[in-house]
Structure formats: C-alpha cells, structure tokens
Design a protein around this motif. Structure first.
Motif, short mmCIF file in Angstrom:
data_model
loop_
_atom_site.label_atom_id
_atom_site.label_comp_id
_atom_site.label_asym_id
_atom_site.label_seq_id
_atom_site.Cartn_x
_atom_site.Cartn_y
_atom_site.Cartn_z
N PHE A 95 -63.49 26.58 -5.43
CA PHE A 95 -62.77 26.55 -6.70
C PHE A 95 -63.73 26.82 -7.85
N ASP A 96 -63.36 27.79 -8.67
CA ASP A 96 -64.14 28.11 -9.86
C ASP A 96 -63.28 27.77 -11.08
N PRO A 97 -63.62 26.70 -11.81
CA PRO A 97 -62.81 26.28 -12.96
C PRO A 97 -62.82 27.30 -14.10
N ALA A 98 -63.74 28.27 -14.05
CA ALA A 98 -63.83 29.29 -15.10
C ALA A 98 -63.41 30.66 -14.57
N SER A 99 -62.36 30.67 -13.75
CA SER A 99 -61.84 31.93 -13.21
C SER A 99 -60.33 32.01 -13.41
N TYR A 100 -59.86 33.15 -13.86
CA TYR A 100 -58.42 33.36 -13.97
C TYR A 100 -57.78 33.46 -12.59
N GLU A 101 -58.60 33.72 -11.57
CA GLU A 101 -58.11 33.85 -10.20
C GLU A 101 -58.12 32.53 -9.43
N ALA A 102 -58.54 31.46 -10.06
CA ALA A 102 -58.60 30.15 -9.41
C ALA A 102 -57.22 29.77 -8.87
N LEU A 103 -57.20 29.27 -7.64
CA LEU A 103 -55.94 28.84 -7.02
C LEU A 103 -55.74 27.35 -7.22
N LEU A 104 -54.54 27.00 -7.66
CA LEU A 104 -54.18 25.62 -7.94
C LEU A 104 -52.93 25.24 -7.17
N LYS A 105 -52.62 23.97 -7.14
CA LYS A 105 -51.35 23.51 -6.58
C LYS A 105 -50.99 22.20 -7.25
N ILE A 106 -49.72 21.87 -7.17
CA ILE A 106 -49.23 20.62 -7.72
C ILE A 106 -49.34 19.54 -6.65
N ASP A 107 -49.91 18.41 -7.01
CA ASP A 107 -49.91 17.24 -6.13
C ASP A 107 -48.57 16.55 -6.41
N ALA A 108 -47.57 16.88 -5.59
CA ALA A 108 -46.20 16.44 -5.85
C ALA A 108 -46.09 14.92 -5.95
N ARG A 109 -46.80 14.20 -5.11
CA ARG A 109 -46.72 12.74 -5.13
C ARG A 109 -47.18 12.19 -6.48
N ARG A 110 -48.31 12.68 -6.95
CA ARG A 110 -48.83 12.20 -8.24
C ARG A 110 -47.97 12.69 -9.40
N ALA A 111 -47.47 13.91 -9.31
CA ALA A 111 -46.62 14.45 -10.38
C ALA A 111 -45.34 13.62 -10.49
N MET A 112 -44.76 13.26 -9.36
CA MET A 112 -43.53 12.46 -9.37
C MET A 112 -43.78 11.06 -9.92
N ALA A 113 -44.97 10.52 -9.64
CA ALA A 113 -45.31 9.19 -10.17
C ALA A 113 -45.58 9.25 -11.68
N SER A 114 -46.21 10.32 -12.14
CA SER A 114 -46.55 10.44 -13.56
C SER A 114 -45.37 10.87 -14.43
N PHE A 115 -44.50 11.71 -13.87
CA PHE A 115 -43.39 12.27 -14.63
C PHE A 115 -42.07 12.09 -13.87
N PRO A 116 -41.67 10.85 -13.63
CA PRO A 116 -40.45 10.63 -12.83
C PRO A 116 -39.21 11.23 -13.47
N GLU A 117 -39.22 11.36 -14.79
CA GLU A 117 -38.05 11.91 -15.48
C GLU A 117 -37.79 13.37 -15.11
N ILE A 118 -38.81 14.09 -14.71
CA ILE A 118 -38.66 15.50 -14.33
C ILE A 118 -38.01 15.64 -12.97
N PHE A 119 -38.34 14.71 -12.08
CA PHE A 119 -37.92 14.83 -10.69
C PHE A 119 -36.66 14.03 -10.37
N ALA A 120 -36.17 13.25 -11.33
CA ALA A 120 -34.98 12.44 -11.11
C ALA A 120 -33.76 13.33 -10.94
N GLU A 121 -32.82 12.89 -10.10
CA GLU A 121 -31.56 13.63 -9.89
C GLU A 121 -30.83 13.81 -11.22
N ASP A 122 -30.90 12.80 -12.05
CA ASP A 122 -30.20 12.83 -13.34
C ASP A 122 -31.23 12.99 -14.47
N ALA A 123 -32.03 14.06 -14.37
CA ALA A 123 -33.07 14.34 -15.37
C ALA A 123 -32.44 14.38 -16.76
#
Length: 140
Positions: A95-123
């Motif tokens: 991983f090169d943090p200073a590259s436009y070609e850097a590959l990323l992914k969402i850590d779904a578990r952490r994203a759901m814990a941090s932003f539950p309002e986004i993932f709720a059925e009744d957002a």
C-alpha cells in the motif's frame, strides 16, 4: 508500472449536497499526490463535519460496497477522516498512501459500528439521495 492519469469514479458525488465538503478532486495535484493518513475524529467535532463523514461513508458504501476500489480522484482529506478505521488498505503489505492507484476497501464491520444510521433498514430521510443529486455528467 504507474499510469499517467488518475482514475475518475464516474457517478460518484463530487461533494456533500448543500455544502463545501468535497468528496472528489477534479485533477491530479501537479505538485505530487497528497498522502492518505488517519486523522483523529474527536468527540467535539462540529455536526457539519460529522455529517460530511457520514455522507462520504454512505457514498463509498453505495458506490463500492465490499469490493476493493482504487483511490483515484477521491479526496485525500475526506478519505483521511475514515482511513485506518472504516476504510483500510486492500493489501496492507503493498500500500502506497501517496498513490492515486492505491487499493482500498471498506471494513464493513467497523463502518456499520461507526455509522449505524447509514446501514439501518430505516435509514433517515435526511441522508443525501445520491441518485437524485447526480445528473449523469462527470465533473471536469
């Protein structure tokens, strides 16, 4: 081998609607790529900053889901507010943090814990509707 252009994520929102919080950049920085780095999110952040984080996370999730994605024209500053928590390197060993070609992914578990309002059925209704906002033109 590095490409001589920056991938533009067509259809990805350029900013949080009704704000100056940008989500993408229009062109590569001629002075060099701004590195992505984890920024601390303190509890006393402004509500507008928290909405920008949530809006960006929602856009990432709707656009990429659990698939790996290239950084491309995604704003380094906005990514940095999520980096190391909800957004992580797809391959930490390459991983090169200073590259436009850097590959990323969402850590779904952490994203759901941090932003539950986004993932709720009744957002909540006040989250931006990207389909309604997007007019089909790529910002240049």
């Amino acid at each position: 081998m590095a490409r001589d252009y920056m991938l533009k994520h067509k259809g990805f929102p350029g900013r949080l609607p009704g704000s100056d919080y940008q989500f993408t950049i229009r062109r590569a920085n001629p002075k060099g790529v701004t590195p992505i780095k984890a920024l601390e999110r303190y509890k006393d952040r402004k509500p507008a900053d928290k909405r920008a984080d949530a809006g960006f996370m929602k856009a990432l999730w709707e656009y990429f889901g659990e698939e790996e994605f290239e950084r491309g024209n995604l704003d380094a500053g906005r990514l940095s507010w999520l980096f190391g928590r909800e957004v992580v390197p797809a391959d930490p060993d390459d991983f090169d943090p200073a590259s436009y070609e850097a590959l990323l992914k969402i850590d779904a578990r952490r994203a759901m814990a941090s932003f539950p309002e986004i993932f709720a059925e009744d957002a909540p209704e006040d989250m931006p509707d990207w389909d309604e906002m997007w007019n089909g033109e790529n910002e240049e």
